[in-house]
Design a protein around this motif. Structure first.
Motif, mmCIF file in Angstrom:
data_model
loop_
_atom_site.group_PDB
_atom_site.id
_atom_site.type_symbol
_atom_site.label_atom_id
_atom_site.label_comp_id
_atom_site.label_asym_id
_atom_site.label_seq_id
_atom_site.Cartn_x
_atom_site.Cartn_y
_atom_site.Cartn_z
ATOM 1 N N THR A 1 0.844 -1.196 0.000
ATOM 2 C CA THR A 1 0.000 0.000 0.000
ATOM 3 C C THR A 1 0.879 1.245 0.000
ATOM 4 O O THR A 1 2.089 1.185 0.271
ATOM 5 C CB THR A 1 -0.923 0.045 1.227
ATOM 6 O OG1 THR A 1 -0.128 0.301 2.401
ATOM 7 C CG2 THR A 1 -1.692 -1.259 1.393
ATOM 8 N N VAL A 2 0.241 2.386 -0.279
ATOM 9 C CA VAL A 2 0.982 3.647 -0.317
ATOM 10 C C VAL A 2 1.610 3.952 1.037
ATOM 11 O O VAL A 2 2.720 4.492 1.112
ATOM 12 C CB VAL A 2 0.044 4.787 -0.765
ATOM 13 C CG1 VAL A 2 0.750 6.133 -0.658
ATOM 14 C CG2 VAL A 2 -0.436 4.558 -2.194
ATOM 15 N N ALA A 3 0.932 3.603 2.127
ATOM 16 C CA ALA A 3 1.485 3.853 3.463
ATOM 17 C C ALA A 3 2.825 3.163 3.653
ATOM 18 O O ALA A 3 3.687 3.645 4.410
ATOM 19 C CB ALA A 3 0.498 3.395 4.535
ATOM 20 N N TYR B 1 -1.900 13.009 4.270
ATOM 21 C CA TYR B 1 -2.029 12.060 3.155
ATOM 22 C C TYR B 1 -1.651 10.651 3.591
ATOM 23 O O TYR B 1 -2.427 9.702 3.426
ATOM 24 C CB TYR B 1 -1.145 12.518 1.994
ATOM 25 C CG TYR B 1 -1.177 11.581 0.802
ATOM 26 C CD1 TYR B 1 -2.291 11.531 -0.032
ATOM 27 C CD2 TYR B 1 -0.102 10.744 0.513
ATOM 28 C CE1 TYR B 1 -2.330 10.671 -1.122
ATOM 29 C CE2 TYR B 1 -0.137 9.888 -0.568
ATOM 30 C CZ TYR B 1 -1.250 9.854 -1.386
ATOM 31 O OH TYR B 1 -1.287 8.991 -2.463
ATOM 32 N N PHE B 2 -0.465 10.504 4.166
ATOM 33 C CA PHE B 2 -0.043 9.173 4.602
ATOM 34 C C PHE B 2 -0.858 8.719 5.817
ATOM 35 O O PHE B 2 -1.124 7.528 5.983
ATOM 36 C CB PHE B 2 1.451 9.166 4.900
ATOM 37 C CG PHE B 2 2.306 9.152 3.658
ATOM 38 C CD1 PHE B 2 2.455 7.995 2.913
ATOM 39 C CD2 PHE B 2 2.945 10.305 3.230
ATOM 40 C CE1 PHE B 2 3.233 7.978 1.760
ATOM 41 C CE2 PHE B 2 3.727 10.309 2.077
ATOM 42 C CZ PHE B 2 3.865 9.145 1.338
ATOM 43 N N HIS C 1 -4.016 7.076 4.651
ATOM 44 C CA HIS C 1 -3.768 5.692 4.212
ATOM 45 C C HIS C 1 -3.617 4.751 5.413
ATOM 46 O O HIS C 1 -4.147 3.641 5.405
ATOM 47 C CB HIS C 1 -2.524 5.635 3.332
ATOM 48 C CG HIS C 1 -2.731 6.178 1.952
ATOM 49 N ND1 HIS C 1 -3.723 5.724 1.121
ATOM 50 C CD2 HIS C 1 -2.064 7.132 1.255
ATOM 51 C CE1 HIS C 1 -3.672 6.374 -0.028
ATOM 52 N NE2 HIS C 1 -2.671 7.234 0.028
ATOM 53 N N VAL D 1 -9.478 7.194 2.229
ATOM 54 C CA VAL D 1 -9.109 7.504 0.846
ATOM 55 C C VAL D 1 -8.835 8.997 0.739
ATOM 56 O O VAL D 1 -9.771 9.811 0.753
ATOM 57 C CB VAL D 1 -10.236 7.104 -0.126
ATOM 58 C CG1 VAL D 1 -9.869 7.475 -1.563
ATOM 59 C CG2 VAL D 1 -10.537 5.616 -0.012
ATOM 60 N N ARG E 1 -5.205 -2.822 4.687
ATOM 61 C CA ARG E 1 -5.692 -2.603 3.326
ATOM 62 C C ARG E 1 -4.855 -3.463 2.396
ATOM 63 O O ARG E 1 -3.767 -3.927 2.766
ATOM 64 C CB ARG E 1 -5.573 -1.134 2.898
ATOM 65 C CG ARG E 1 -6.179 -0.137 3.838
ATOM 66 C CD ARG E 1 -7.658 -0.336 4.065
ATOM 67 N NE ARG E 1 -8.483 0.199 2.973
ATOM 68 C CZ ARG E 1 -9.758 -0.061 2.815
ATOM 69 N NH1 ARG E 1 -10.373 -0.899 3.661
ATOM 70 N NH2 ARG E 1 -10.446 0.474 1.841
ATOM 71 N N ALA F 1 -7.329 3.949 -3.335
ATOM 72 C CA ALA F 1 -6.286 4.719 -2.647
ATOM 73 C C ALA F 1 -6.374 6.212 -2.905
ATOM 74 O O ALA F 1 -5.598 6.974 -2.333
ATOM 75 C CB ALA F 1 -4.908 4.217 -3.082
ATOM 76 N N GLY F 2 -7.286 6.637 -3.730
ATOM 77 C CA GLY F 2 -7.387 8.069 -3.977
ATOM 78 C C GLY F 2 -8.318 8.395 -5.125
ATOM 79 O O GLY F 2 -8.627 7.543 -5.960
ATOM 80 N N HIS G 1 -4.131 1.380 -4.651
ATOM 81 C CA HIS G 1 -2.761 1.326 -4.139
ATOM 82 C C HIS G 1 -1.837 0.710 -5.183
ATOM 83 O O HIS G 1 -0.709 1.169 -5.375
ATOM 84 C CB HIS G 1 -2.716 0.525 -2.838
ATOM 85 C CG HIS G 1 -3.389 1.191 -1.680
ATOM 86 N ND1 HIS G 1 -2.764 2.120 -0.889
ATOM 87 C CD2 HIS G 1 -4.651 1.072 -1.187
ATOM 88 C CE1 HIS G 1 -3.594 2.554 0.055
ATOM 89 N NE2 HIS G 1 -4.759 1.919 -0.117
#
Length: 515
Positions: A3-5, A68-69, A72, A77, A139, A145-146, A164
């Motif tokens: 995931t982005v995190a 942002y983070f 996540h 989202v 997740r 994710a956005g 993601h």
């Protein structure tokens, strides 16, 4: 990373003391940014459910990245909203996204006047006093994710739903072909509501590098930051490069040995502008790129090819296939114009709450790859609506949008083709062509930014001698500047609307005074 995190968490675990963000004289490490993100996640996890949208209305900076983070980490989202938009545009995006919360600052409260949300749904991030969230909400890569909005300049902006997997693939691919490393410092001057600007951050963080915040778009300020922070990479749109290479700009005289590459997207660069960049900073690698929000990035031109093919958009990015097909879905041979179709891991889910628009752009592979034809439904690809052609070596050239097609003297052409021909003169840094139909043949007018010592007379003579008759503008108008969109691109729609009104007025006046 799934995931982005994980992008931030991995760098924070591996090199917690390494600088993640440089903002003026302030430096924030990966460990510190991760701590702030977890504090934001703690607040958000108490206020929203997994999958809920969280709008971020903040300037580029540490707070915006922490939210942002943090979103996540909380399973939410995040939706970046450009802080230069007008209140009605902000209201449209927040309402369309169905945001449960808006994270903002006191300074930006005036932009929320048209939003129908309770006061409790507006969070002033400067008042954050939370303890860090201990465990991230689970997740997976296929989760939403956005939402990235394709335009912030009208009330009809569409939200592209990205996963993601999409964002991680885009970050990894760009980090590979830009050769990003932990020593890299990337200047963040583009809005993070713009997929191009957001990817800069994610790709740099994936490589363990540093992001340098730049809010001013004034040329001297940019050059001071480039030198002071030893920036290694700068991404921009054509209007930025026109400003940086203009007469009197310090970019043309400054020595910037740390700057090793620049990237361009959001529109073609005029050969005259490329020449000015090369003259000013001959050591730079110049990456010319083409992309669309629905699939992020489709192609790039290797810097080694820029001198020989300055008008090409290159070839497919890694782990991506780009097809050129005709109206019947058949592959086009070299030289034939067809629609660009994008296949790969960055293809988005579709448009948020807009099944009709999704069905028009996202569709089955036109000819399913061998080995998959008997397995199940065809793979989803993006039909870009952009016309391109390939040369015999496979390099692609942009021709224009489907909705730009018209006939001039019986020949099909697009305004983008004519603009490219005008830019190829080397006398302009930007050209926008408008078309007025209504007579026996279209009336073409070009608005241009002249380059160097070129004159309208020189350009008119060039067009008369070098352009095919069906591409020759009937009128050419010189402008001092071009309007830009919220992402810094030339606002072609606004220029064309203005030119079209002028043409219609002139033609009406001419018809009225006829004896």
């Amino acid at each position: 990373m799934y995931t982005v995190a994980d992008i931030l968490a991995a760098s924070a675990a591996r090199t917690p003391a390494r600088t993640a963000v440089i903002d003026g004289h302030t430096r924030i490490s990966y460990g510190e940014l991760n701590e702030r993100a977890r504090r934001c996640a703690s607040l958000l996890a108490r206020r929203v459910d997994p999958g809920d949208r969280v709008a971020i209305l903040l300037p580029r900076g540490v707070d915006a990245l922490a939210v942002y983070f943090g979103a996540h980490l909380a399973g939410a989202v995040p939706v970046f909203v450009h802080d230069q938009l007008r209140p009605r545009q902000v209201a449209h995006i927040v309402a369309h996204a169905g945001a449960r919360l808006v994270c903002t600052s006191t300074r930006h409260h005036k932009l929320l006047r048209d939003i129908d949300l309770p006061d409790a749904a507006i969070v002033n991030i400067s008042t954050l006093r939370e303890s860090p969230l201990l465990t991230a909400v689970p997740r997976i890569g296929r989760d939403l994710a956005g939402l990235i909005y394709t335009s912030g300049s009208t009330g009809t902006a569409k939200g592209v739903a990205v996963t993601h997997d999409n964002l991680l693939a885009g970050a990894g691919i760009v980090a590979v072909y830009l050769h990003l490393e932990s020593r890299d410092c990337t200047m963040a001057i583009l809005p993070w509501s713009f997929d191009y600007g957001l990817n800069q951050v994610l790709a740099t963080f994936a490589a363990g590098g540093s992001v340098v915040i730049q809010r001013s778009t004034f040329g001297p300020d940019i050059c001071r930051t480039l030198a002071a922070a030893d920036v290694t990479g700068l991404a921009g749109v054509p209007s930025l490069w026109v400003a940086l290479t203009g007469s009197g700009s310090p970019f043309r005289q400054s020595r910037l040995p740390a700057l090793r590459y620049i990237t361009n997207s959001g529109g073609p660069l005029a050969p005259a502008t490329i020449d000015k960049i090369r003259t000013a900073q001959p050591h730079l690698d110049i990456y010319l790129m083409y992309g669309l929000t629905e699939a992020f990035r489709s192609t790039y031109l290797d810097p080694a090819q820029v001198a020989d093919r300055p008008t090409s958009i290159g070839k497919a990015i890694p782990n991506t296939e780009v097809l050129v097909i005709d109206d019947d879905g058949r592959p086009c041979p070299p030289g034939a114009v067809g629609e660009l179709v994008h296949r790969g891991p960055t293809v988005a889910f579709g448009y948020w709450h807009d099944p009709d628009a999704t069905a028009a752009v996202f569709g089955p592979h036109p000819h399913q790859p061998a080995g998959f034809r008997d397995v199940g439904p065809a793979e989803t690809v993006v039909y870009s609506g952009d016309y391109v052609k390939a040369d015999t070596d496979g390099y692609l050239y942009y021709v224009g949008r489907r909705d730009e097609l018209f006939k001039s003297r019986g020949i099909r052409v697009t305004t983008s083709e004519i603009e490219a021909e005008v830019r190829a003169s080397g006398m302009v840094t930007e050209a926008v062509v408008a078309v007025t139909t209504g007579g026996p043949d279209p009336h073409l007018v070009a608005a241009v930014l002249l380059s160097g010592g070129a004159t309208l007379g020189d350009l008119r003579a060039y067009c008369r001698d070098e352009l095919a008759p069906h591409m020759q503008p009937h009128e050419i108008v010189a402008r001092d500047t071009m309007p830009t969109t919220s992402t810094g691109k030339t606002d072609r729609s606004a220029v064309r609307a203005h030119l079209t009104t002028q043409i219609a007025t002139q033609l009406t006046t001419a018809a009225t005074v006829q004896p």
